[in-house]
Design a protein around this motif. Structure first.
Motif, mmCIF file in Angstrom:
data_model
loop_
_atom_site.group_PDB
_atom_site.id
_atom_site.type_symbol
_atom_site.label_atom_id
_atom_site.label_comp_id
_atom_site.label_asym_id
_atom_site.label_seq_id
_atom_site.Cartn_x
_atom_site.Cartn_y
_atom_site.Cartn_z
ATOM 1 N N TYR A 55 0.860 -1.175 0.000
ATOM 2 C CA TYR A 55 0.000 0.000 0.000
ATOM 3 C C TYR A 55 0.893 1.221 0.000
ATOM 4 N N ARG A 115 0.490 5.673 -0.322
ATOM 5 C CA ARG A 115 -0.373 6.841 -0.526
ATOM 6 C C ARG A 115 0.328 7.900 -1.362
ATOM 7 N N ARG A 119 -6.055 -1.598 -2.340
ATOM 8 C CA ARG A 119 -6.976 -0.480 -2.537
ATOM 9 C C ARG A 119 -7.435 0.140 -1.220
ATOM 10 N N GLU A 120 -7.835 1.405 -1.296
ATOM 11 C CA GLU A 120 -8.458 2.071 -0.170
ATOM 12 C C GLU A 120 -9.827 1.462 0.101
ATOM 13 N N PHE A 121 -10.250 1.534 1.352
ATOM 14 C CA PHE A 121 -11.612 1.122 1.661
ATOM 15 C C PHE A 121 -12.421 2.266 2.272
ATOM 16 N N THR A 133 4.317 -1.448 3.337
ATOM 17 C CA THR A 133 3.324 -0.555 3.933
ATOM 18 C C THR A 133 3.959 0.727 4.460
ATOM 19 N N SER A 184 -0.438 -0.329 8.013
ATOM 20 C CA SER A 184 -1.578 0.447 7.509
ATOM 21 C C SER A 184 -2.814 -0.445 7.478
ATOM 22 N N GLU A 236 -5.036 -0.507 5.282
ATOM 23 C CA GLU A 236 -5.275 -1.001 3.926
ATOM 24 C C GLU A 236 -4.565 -2.332 3.692
ATOM 25 N N SER A 280 -6.076 -5.090 5.750
ATOM 26 C CA SER A 280 -7.343 -5.587 5.218
ATOM 27 C C SER A 280 -7.107 -6.670 4.178
ATOM 28 N N TYR A 281 -6.007 -6.548 3.402
ATOM 29 C CA TYR A 281 -5.692 -7.607 2.442
ATOM 30 C C TYR A 281 -5.250 -8.875 3.159
#
Length: 209
Positions: free
Chosen positions: A11, A13, A41-43, A84, A92, A94, A97-98
Motif C-alpha cells: 500500500y 499513498r 486499494r483504499e476502503f 506498507t 496500515s 489497507e 485488510s488484504y
C-alpha cells in the motif's frame, strides 16, 4: 527448475512505498523470479480521502498502474513480500485488510512454507519503521510463512535499511528513496527470491521422494 514466483503486495499513498516496491521487484527479477506487483486499494470513500491533499489523485494514478492483490495471487506465489507506510507505529489498515482476506488459504494450509518478507516507509524520523515491520511479522507467523529478514548479509545494509526489511523516511513526503535505500530494497528482492527457490526445491524433492 521453474522460476520462483514472488508476490509484492503493498500500500502506498504518496509514492515512497511504491518506489521501494518497484526496487524489491527489480531485485527479485534480477535473481530470476516471476513477479506480480500489486497495490492494495483504499476502503474509505473519497470524502475521507479528499481531506488529505493529493490522496485521491495519487490513488487513481497508482490504481491504473497496478492490479489489486487477490487471494489467488497469494496462492500462486512462492514468496509474499508486504510493503506498507507506517500508521502510528504499525501496519496500515489497507494492507492489513488484504492480509485479513487470506484466512481461507490459511485454513487450508496453503500458505505454509512460503517465504515472507516486509518493507516500509514513514513520514518522520523515528516514526515507527522498525516497529511497523515487526508488527507484520506476527500475522506472517500465523499464516505459516517462513520469515526472511535481511540481517547484514549485503554491504548495502551498512548504509541504509534495517535488518527487518527495507525502509525509508520521507520527511513529510519531501524526500524520495535514494540509491542507498533502493539498493537495500533490491537486495531484499534478491534474498527473498533465493530463499523461495531453496524452499521450492525442497518441496519438489519431497514430493518426488
Amino acid at each position: 527448475m521453474s522460476k520462483p514466483k514472488v508476490l509484492i503486495a503493498f500500500y502506498s499513498r504518496n509514492g515512497s512505498t511504491e518506489i521501494l516496491a518497484n526496487a524489491v521487484a527489480e531485485g527479485a527479477i534480477q535473481e530470476g523470479a516471476e513477479v506480480r506487483l500489486r497495490r492494495v486499494r483504499e476502503f474509505v470513500g473519497t470524502d475521507v480521502m479528499s481531506q488529505a491533499p493529493g490522496w485521491v489523485e495519487s490513488a487513481e494514478e497508482m490504481n491504473t498502474k497496478y492490479d489489486a492483490p487477490t487471494e489467488a495471487d497469494a496462492e500462486w506465489a512462492d514468496a509474499i513480500v508486504f510493503g506498507t507506510p507506517t500508521r502510528f507505529g504499525s501496519i496500515s489498515s489497507e494492507l492489513k485488510s488484504y492480509i485479513d482476506t487470506l484466512g481461507g488459504l490459511w485454513f487450508q494450509g496453503k500458505l505454509n512454507g512460503k517465504a515472507g518478507s516486509v518493507f516500509g516507509s514513514t513520514s518522520s524520523k523515528h516514526g515507527g519503521n522498525e516497529s511497523t515491520l515487526l508488527s507484520i511479522y506476527t500475522p506472517m507467523a500465523h499464516l505459516g510463512l517462513v520469515i526472511v529478514p535481511l540481517g547484514y548479509a549485503d554491504p548495502a545494509m551498512f548504509k541504509a535499511g534495517t535488518p527487518y526489511g527495507a525502509t525509508h523516511v520521507s520527511f513529510r513526503d519531501s524526500v524520495k528513496p535514494d540509491e542507498d535505500h533502493l539498493d537495500v530494497a533490491r537486495f531484499q528482492g534478491r534474498r527473498v527470491t533465493s530463499v523461495a527457490r531453496g524452499l521450492l526445491h525442497t518441496r519438489i524433492v519431497g514430493a518426488s521422494s
